[in-house]
Design a protein around this motif. Structure first.
Motif, PDB file in Angstrom:
ATOM      1  N   VAL A   1      17.785  14.108  -8.610  1.00  0.00           N
ATOM      2  CA  VAL A   1      16.373  14.483  -8.663  1.00  0.00           C
ATOM      3  C   VAL A   1      15.879  14.874  -7.272  1.00  0.00           C
ATOM      4  CG1 VAL A   1      14.050  13.687  -9.233  1.00  0.00           C
ATOM      5  CG2 VAL A   1      15.997  12.884 -10.555  1.00  0.00           C
ATOM      6  N   ARG A   2      15.131  15.973  -7.215  1.00  0.00           N
ATOM      7  CA  ARG A   2      14.481  16.395  -5.961  1.00  0.00           C
ATOM      8  C   ARG A   2      13.007  16.652  -6.266  1.00  0.00           C
ATOM      9  NH1 ARG A   2      18.814  21.035  -4.124  1.00  0.00           N
ATOM     10  NH2 ARG A   2      20.669  19.703  -4.063  1.00  0.00           N
ATOM     11  N   LEU A   3      12.196  15.654  -6.028  1.00  0.00           N
ATOM     12  CA  LEU A   3      10.770  15.787  -6.335  1.00  0.00           C
ATOM     13  C   LEU A   3      10.051  16.579  -5.245  1.00  0.00           C
ATOM     14  CD1 LEU A   3       9.302  12.425  -7.662  1.00  0.00           C
ATOM     15  CD2 LEU A   3       9.672  14.535  -8.913  1.00  0.00           C
ATOM     16  N   PRO A   4       9.224  17.543  -5.627  1.00  0.00           N
ATOM     17  CA  PRO A   4       8.367  18.197  -4.639  1.00  0.00           C
ATOM     18  C   PRO A   4       7.489  17.166  -3.939  1.00  0.00           C
ATOM     19  CG  PRO A   4       8.288  19.350  -6.747  1.00  0.00           C
ATOM     20  CD  PRO A   4       9.031  18.070  -6.983  1.00  0.00           C
ATOM     21  N   THR A   5       7.157  17.421  -2.686  1.00  0.00           N
ATOM     22  CA  THR A   5       6.406  16.463  -1.867  1.00  0.00           C
ATOM     23  C   THR A   5       5.115  16.016  -2.530  1.00  0.00           C
ATOM     24  OG1 THR A   5       7.307  17.518   0.110  1.00  0.00           O
ATOM     25  CG2 THR A   5       5.425  16.052   0.418  1.00  0.00           C
ATOM     26  N   ARG A   6       4.400  16.959  -3.133  1.00  0.00           N
ATOM     27  CA  ARG A   6       3.110  16.617  -3.745  1.00  0.00           C
ATOM     28  C   ARG A   6       3.285  15.643  -4.911  1.00  0.00           C
ATOM     29  NH1 ARG A   6      -1.360  21.214  -4.483  1.00  0.00           N
ATOM     30  NH2 ARG A   6      -1.111  21.076  -2.235  1.00  0.00           N
ATOM     31  N   LEU A   7       4.321  15.865  -5.740  1.00  0.00           N
ATOM     32  CA  LEU A   7       4.564  14.959  -6.869  1.00  0.00           C
ATOM     33  C   LEU A   7       5.081  13.613  -6.383  1.00  0.00           C
ATOM     34  CD1 LEU A   7       6.182  17.202  -9.639  1.00  0.00           C
ATOM     35  CD2 LEU A   7       3.915  16.179  -9.626  1.00  0.00           C
ATOM     36  N   ALA A   8       5.971  13.629  -5.384  1.00  0.00           N
ATOM     37  CA  ALA A   8       6.517  12.375  -4.851  1.00  0.00           C
ATOM     38  C   ALA A   8       5.413  11.506  -4.268  1.00  0.00           C
ATOM     39  CB  ALA A   8       7.560  12.669  -3.784  1.00  0.00           C
TER      40      ALA A   8
ATOM     41  N   PHE B   1      18.835  11.034 -12.738  1.00  0.00           N
ATOM     42  CA  PHE B   1      17.925  11.557 -13.751  1.00  0.00           C
ATOM     43  C   PHE B   1      17.482  10.467 -14.715  1.00  0.00           C
ATOM     44  CE2 PHE B   1      20.233  15.409 -12.414  1.00  0.00           C
ATOM     45  CZ  PHE B   1      19.148  16.182 -12.029  1.00  0.00           C
ATOM     46  N   GLY B   2      18.371   9.516 -15.017  1.00  0.00           N
ATOM     47  CA  GLY B   2      18.013   8.460 -15.959  1.00  0.00           C
ATOM     48  C   GLY B   2      16.841   7.634 -15.486  1.00  0.00           C
ATOM     49  N   TRP B   3      16.920   7.100 -14.245  1.00  0.00           N
ATOM     50  CA  TRP B   3      15.832   6.283 -13.722  1.00  0.00           C
ATOM     51  C   TRP B   3      14.559   7.099 -13.570  1.00  0.00           C
ATOM     52  CZ3 TRP B   3      14.480   1.635 -13.995  1.00  0.00           C
ATOM     53  CH2 TRP B   3      15.382   0.573 -13.891  1.00  0.00           C
ATOM     54  N   ALA B   4      14.697   8.358 -13.165  1.00  0.00           N
ATOM     55  CA  ALA B   4      13.512   9.212 -13.014  1.00  0.00           C
ATOM     56  C   ALA B   4      12.799   9.375 -14.347  1.00  0.00           C
ATOM     57  CB  ALA B   4      13.922  10.574 -12.452  1.00  0.00           C
TER      58      ALA B   4
ATOM     59  N   GLY C   1       0.795  -1.220   0.000  1.00  0.00           N
ATOM     60  CA  GLY C   1       0.000   0.000   0.000  1.00  0.00           C
ATOM     61  C   GLY C   1       0.827   1.269   0.000  1.00  0.00           C
ATOM     62  N   THR C   2       2.068   1.193  -0.524  1.00  0.00           N
ATOM     63  CA  THR C   2       2.963   2.355  -0.476  1.00  0.00           C
ATOM     64  C   THR C   2       3.408   2.826  -1.866  1.00  0.00           C
ATOM     65  OG1 THR C   2       4.904   0.897  -0.271  1.00  0.00           O
ATOM     66  CG2 THR C   2       3.868   1.669   1.785  1.00  0.00           C
ATOM     67  N   LEU C   3       2.713   2.391  -2.907  1.00  0.00           N
ATOM     68  CA  LEU C   3       3.172   2.680  -4.270  1.00  0.00           C
ATOM     69  C   LEU C   3       2.872   4.127  -4.673  1.00  0.00           C
ATOM     70  CD1 LEU C   3       4.424   1.742  -6.915  1.00  0.00           C
ATOM     71  CD2 LEU C   3       2.193   0.830  -7.590  1.00  0.00           C
ATOM     72  N   THR C   4       3.914   4.945  -4.721  1.00  0.00           N
ATOM     73  CA  THR C   4       3.824   6.322  -5.206  1.00  0.00           C
ATOM     74  C   THR C   4       5.014   6.574  -6.125  1.00  0.00           C
ATOM     75  OG1 THR C   4       5.148   7.283  -3.421  1.00  0.00           O
ATOM     76  CG2 THR C   4       2.771   7.088  -3.030  1.00  0.00           C
ATOM     77  N   LEU C   5       5.000   7.710  -6.816  1.00  0.00           N
ATOM     78  CA  LEU C   5       6.135   8.056  -7.681  1.00  0.00           C
ATOM     79  C   LEU C   5       7.430   8.092  -6.883  1.00  0.00           C
ATOM     80  CD1 LEU C   5       4.843  10.914 -10.036  1.00  0.00           C
ATOM     81  CD2 LEU C   5       5.552   8.618 -10.708  1.00  0.00           C
ATOM     82  N   GLY C   6       7.381   8.737  -5.727  1.00  0.00           N
ATOM     83  CA  GLY C   6       8.593   8.899  -4.915  1.00  0.00           C
ATOM     84  C   GLY C   6       9.130   7.588  -4.377  1.00  0.00           C
ATOM     85  N   THR C   7       8.239   6.736  -3.832  1.00  0.00           N
ATOM     86  CA  THR C   7       8.706   5.475  -3.248  1.00  0.00           C
ATOM     87  C   THR C   7       9.208   4.512  -4.323  1.00  0.00           C
ATOM     88  OG1 THR C   7       6.442   4.565  -3.286  1.00  0.00           O
ATOM     89  CG2 THR C   7       7.187   5.620  -1.244  1.00  0.00           C
ATOM     90  N   LEU C   8       8.577   4.526  -5.493  1.00  0.00           N
ATOM     91  CA  LEU C   8       9.029   3.658  -6.585  1.00  0.00           C
ATOM     92  C   LEU C   8      10.431   4.043  -7.024  1.00  0.00           C
ATOM     93  CD1 LEU C   8       8.538   1.433  -8.659  1.00  0.00           C
ATOM     94  CD2 LEU C   8       7.386   3.114 -10.118  1.00  0.00           C
ATOM     95  N   LEU C   9      10.658   5.333  -7.202  1.00  0.00           N
ATOM     96  CA  LEU C   9      11.973   5.797  -7.647  1.00  0.00           C
ATOM     97  C   LEU C   9      13.038   5.494  -6.604  1.00  0.00           C
ATOM     98  CD1 LEU C   9      13.548   7.293  -9.839  1.00  0.00           C
ATOM     99  CD2 LEU C   9      13.009   9.428  -8.673  1.00  0.00           C
ATOM    100  N   THR C  10      12.730   5.733  -5.333  1.00  0.00           N
ATOM    101  CA  THR C  10      13.695   5.477  -4.254  1.00  0.00           C
ATOM    102  C   THR C  10      14.019   3.998  -4.144  1.00  0.00           C
ATOM    103  OG1 THR C  10      12.866   7.385  -3.028  1.00  0.00           O
ATOM    104  CG2 THR C  10      14.132   5.765  -1.786  1.00  0.00           C
ATOM    105  N   ALA C  11      12.994   3.142  -4.259  1.00  0.00           N
ATOM    106  CA  ALA C  11      13.198   1.701  -4.114  1.00  0.00           C
ATOM    107  C   ALA C  11      14.009   1.107  -5.251  1.00  0.00           C
ATOM    108  CB  ALA C  11      11.854   0.990  -4.011  1.00  0.00           C
ATOM    109  N   LEU C  12      14.023   1.779  -6.403  1.00  0.00           N
ATOM    110  CA  LEU C  12      14.839   1.292  -7.516  1.00  0.00           C
ATOM    111  C   LEU C  12      16.329   1.510  -7.239  1.00  0.00           C
ATOM    112  CD1 LEU C  12      12.649   2.462 -10.522  1.00  0.00           C
ATOM    113  CD2 LEU C  12      13.212   0.099  -9.942  1.00  0.00           C
ATOM    114  N   GLY C  13      16.626   2.197  -6.134  1.00  0.00           N
ATOM    115  CA  GLY C  13      18.010   2.351  -5.712  1.00  0.00           C
ATOM    116  C   GLY C  13      18.702   3.549  -6.301  1.00  0.00           C
ATOM    117  N   GLU C  14      17.967   4.413  -6.972  1.00  0.00           N
ATOM    118  CA  GLU C  14      18.577   5.562  -7.647  1.00  0.00           C
ATOM    119  C   GLU C  14      17.733   6.809  -7.452  1.00  0.00           C
ATOM    120  OE1 GLU C  14      21.342   5.825  -9.409  1.00  0.00           O
ATOM    121  OE2 GLU C  14      21.924   3.740  -9.698  1.00  0.00           O
TER     122      GLU C  14
END
Length: 206
Positions: free
Chosen positions: A85-92, A44-47, A28-41
């Protein structure tokens, strides 16, 4: 033994995204921010890979006004010289539908299969620090073309950005360059559609 070197099969580009998104969906934690962080990067490429995938989800027309925002932020930060990458909180915190993400990944399989066959580190001078800002600026223009709610144009800039993102992740300058060419063509297509629509509207008014 045949004497020939056995070619090691290259890992799938899609597998890390599918596995990670499935695990986060269950938690129940799938968001843009958590997905990107969990990929280990936070590169900019992974983002760019993840965010371009999101824009290819089967969503209602005009949704790119929202889904393209992370790409505009990411490429804009790259153009401004941010180190990562520094995602704003709302987008993350933007939630992702795992089933739709899976369908988006599967839609891109014809593209990823071809990329997996040819990817390798080459022409890495393209990724030198001095080239990051110009590269980010070009990507911002492509992302802006994606952001515009222009009929029939969304798929092309999204695929080109995905290709560039994969090239950056794998340090493959050739694939990145191909993605940039596709992106330039998608921008030209968007401009042509806008001019056509404007000419049509002008003809109706006069």
């Amino acid at each position: 033994m045949t004497g020939k070197k056995a070619k090691r099969k290259r890992p799938s580009l899609s597998l890390p995204i599918l596995r990670t998104s499935r695990a986060q969906h269950r938690a129940g934690t799938l968001t843009l921010g958590t997905l990107l962080t969990a990929l280990g990067e936070t590169s900019f490429g992974w983002a760019i890979v993840v965010f371009s995938l999101v824009t290819l989800l089967p969503l209602p027309p005009g949704t790119t006004l929202l889904t393209a925002l992370p790409l505009l932020v990411t490429s804009g930060q790259m153009a401004l010289g941010y180190p990562h990458v520094r995602l704003p909180t709302r987008l993350a915190g933007l939630r992702i539908d795992q089933d739709r993400l899976r369908r988006g990944v599967l839609r891109l399989r014809p593209v990823t299969r071809r990329l997996e066959r040819i990817l390798r580190p080459r022409y890495i001078t393209l990724f030198a620090r001095r080239n990051e800002r110009p590269l980010g600026l070009v990507l911002f223009v492509i992302a802006f073309a994606l952001f515009l709610p222009v009929p029939l144009s969304g798929w092309f800039p999204a695929v080109s950005l995905f290709t560039v993102g994969v090239g950056i992740v794998e340090r493959d300058g050739l694939v990145t360059f191909v993605g940039l060419i596709l992106g330039a063509l998608s921008v030209l297509l968007t401009v042509a559609i806008i001019l056509s629509l404007a000419a049509g509207a002008d003809a109706l008014l006069h």
